[in-house]
Structure formats: structure tokens, C-alpha cells
Design a protein around this motif. Structure first.
Motif, PDB file in Angstrom:
ATOM      1  N   SER A  15      -7.181 -14.125   4.638  1.00  0.00           N
ATOM      2  CA  SER A  15      -7.155 -11.904   4.482  1.00  0.00           C
ATOM      3  C   SER A  15      -5.596 -11.715   4.334  1.00  0.00           C
ATOM      4  O   SER A  15      -4.959 -12.366   5.217  1.00  0.00           O
ATOM      5  CB  SER A  15      -7.887 -11.567   5.037  1.00  0.00           C
ATOM      6  N   TYR A  16      -5.155 -10.883   3.677  1.00  0.00           N
ATOM      7  CA  TYR A  16      -4.074 -10.056   3.881  1.00  0.00           C
ATOM      8  C   TYR A  16      -3.830  -8.755   3.098  1.00  0.00           C
ATOM      9  O   TYR A  16      -4.315  -8.612   2.221  1.00  0.00           O
ATOM     10  CB  TYR A  16      -2.618 -11.420   2.462  1.00  0.00           C
ATOM     11  N   ARG A  17      -2.970  -8.054   3.337  1.00  0.00           N
ATOM     12  CA  ARG A  17      -3.275  -6.740   3.137  1.00  0.00           C
ATOM     13  C   ARG A  17      -2.259  -6.108   3.125  1.00  0.00           C
ATOM     14  O   ARG A  17      -1.537  -5.740   4.023  1.00  0.00           O
ATOM     15  CB  ARG A  17      -4.784  -5.551   3.981  1.00  0.00           C
ATOM     16  N   ASN A  18      -1.036  -5.885   2.129  1.00  0.00           N
ATOM     17  CA  ASN A  18      -0.072  -5.083   2.370  1.00  0.00           C
ATOM     18  C   ASN A  18      -0.102  -3.790   2.285  1.00  0.00           C
ATOM     19  O   ASN A  18      -0.410  -2.867   1.188  1.00  0.00           O
ATOM     20  CB  ASN A  18       0.738  -5.416   0.998  1.00  0.00           C
ATOM     21  N   THR A  19       0.139  -2.871   3.516  1.00  0.00           N
ATOM     22  CA  THR A  19      -0.243  -1.266   3.600  1.00  0.00           C
ATOM     23  C   THR A  19       1.053  -0.548   2.949  1.00  0.00           C
ATOM     24  O   THR A  19       1.510   0.341   3.225  1.00  0.00           O
ATOM     25  CB  THR A  19      -0.221  -1.294   4.921  1.00  0.00           C
ATOM     26  N   VAL A  20       2.124  -1.123   2.782  1.00  0.00           N
ATOM     27  CA  VAL A  20       3.340  -0.235   1.941  1.00  0.00           C
ATOM     28  C   VAL A  20       2.792   0.033   0.325  1.00  0.00           C
ATOM     29  O   VAL A  20       3.060  -0.856  -0.453  1.00  0.00           O
ATOM     30  CB  VAL A  20       4.629  -1.773   2.271  1.00  0.00           C
TER      31      VAL A  20
END
Length: 152
Positions: A15-20
Motif C-alpha cells: 500500500s502507498y497513500r500520498n496525503t499531499v
């Protein structure tokens, strides 16, 4: 022949989640901009103490997808595991990376090991269609760019 029903296999989940938000992502177009990012993410208390190897992951527009500390070592060296570096690139869907490490000594001149490491990672990344845009050696005061010096 009977089948072993107790056989279990671990499930791999990535998983990878870019919160920017996209509009707020930093864009890097030169070594000085990368150096500014590195100074922001490096712990100010350790930049003169231990050597750390970091990677900046970029999309096709050179916007930062993320930064990762690969290793933290001693005064004169640290590890740079190619598999760990490229794992992060694949996980973030990066098309380019910037390699970086600090020199606590204050001398930004690349060592033979730095040059060989850059070549090794660049060769491996190329197999995955990932570009190594630069390798930056930095201190609190300045930096050396392999790209600016024509080494990449």
C-alpha cells in the motif's frame, strides 16, 4: 496421493497513500531544490554526526511522491540496498529518483564507493525504466550534484 491441507502461504499486501494534494507537492527541477528538500527532512541534530542514505521519489513531472531514509550508518559510511531503494520506487509508481546522502565530515567530494554505488543503482533502475536523475552528497552548508558535474 494426498494433498497437505495445512499448507499456508503468507499474503503479500502493498500500500502507498500520498496525503499531499497534487497542487501542494514540491517540484524538483535542479540540485539546489533537491538539497532544500533534503535539509528539511534530515534531522538537524544528526546531519553532522552520522551518515544517512535517502531517496526522493518523483513522478513524471518531477513532483515529490515521497522521501525515504534507506539507512543510517556511522561517521564514514552507510548502506544503500538497491532492492530497498527500487521497492520504494515501485510502490510509489515513481518514474525517477534522486539518491542522496550526507557527509558528516563536511567534505562533499564523492568517494570511489559513492561513484560505484551510483553506477550500480542507476544500472538496476534502468532495467525497471526508472531514471536516476541525480545523486546528491550534502552537508549543512553545501552539496555536490553528480548530475551538475556530468557524472549521471
Amino acid at each position: 496421493m494426498t494433498m497437505n491441507t495445512d499448507f499456508k502461504v503468507a499474503e503479500v499486501q502493498l500500500s502507498y497513500r500520498n496525503t499531499v494534494p497534487y497542487k501542494k507537492r514540491t517540484q524538483i527541477t535542479n540540485a539546489k531544490e533537491a538539497y532544500k528538500v533534503l535539509l528539511k527532512i534530515h534531522n538537524d541534530d544528526t546531519i553532522d554526526y552520522t551518515e544517512s542514505f535517502r531517496v526522493i521519489y518523483l513522478n513524471q513531472s518531477n513532483h515529490v511522491l515521497g522521501c525515504r531514509t534507506i539507512s543510517e550508518g556511522g561517521l564514514t559510511s552507510t548502506q544503500s540496498d538497491v532492492r530497498t531503494i527500487l521497492q520504494g520506487a515501485l510502490l510509489t509508481n515513481a518514474v525517477a529518483i534522486i539518491l542522496a546522502h550526507n557527509h558528516p565530515s563536511g567534505n562533499v567530494k564523492p568517494s570511489t564507493e559513492d561513484i560505484n554505488t551510483t553506477a550500480k543503482i542507476t544500472k538496476a533502475a534502468k532495467l525497471l525504466d526508472i531514471s536516476v536523475l541525480d545523486h546528491i552528497i550534502y552537508t549543512r552548508e553545501n552539496c555536490y550534484s553528480f548530475a551538475d558535474d556530468g557524472e549521471i
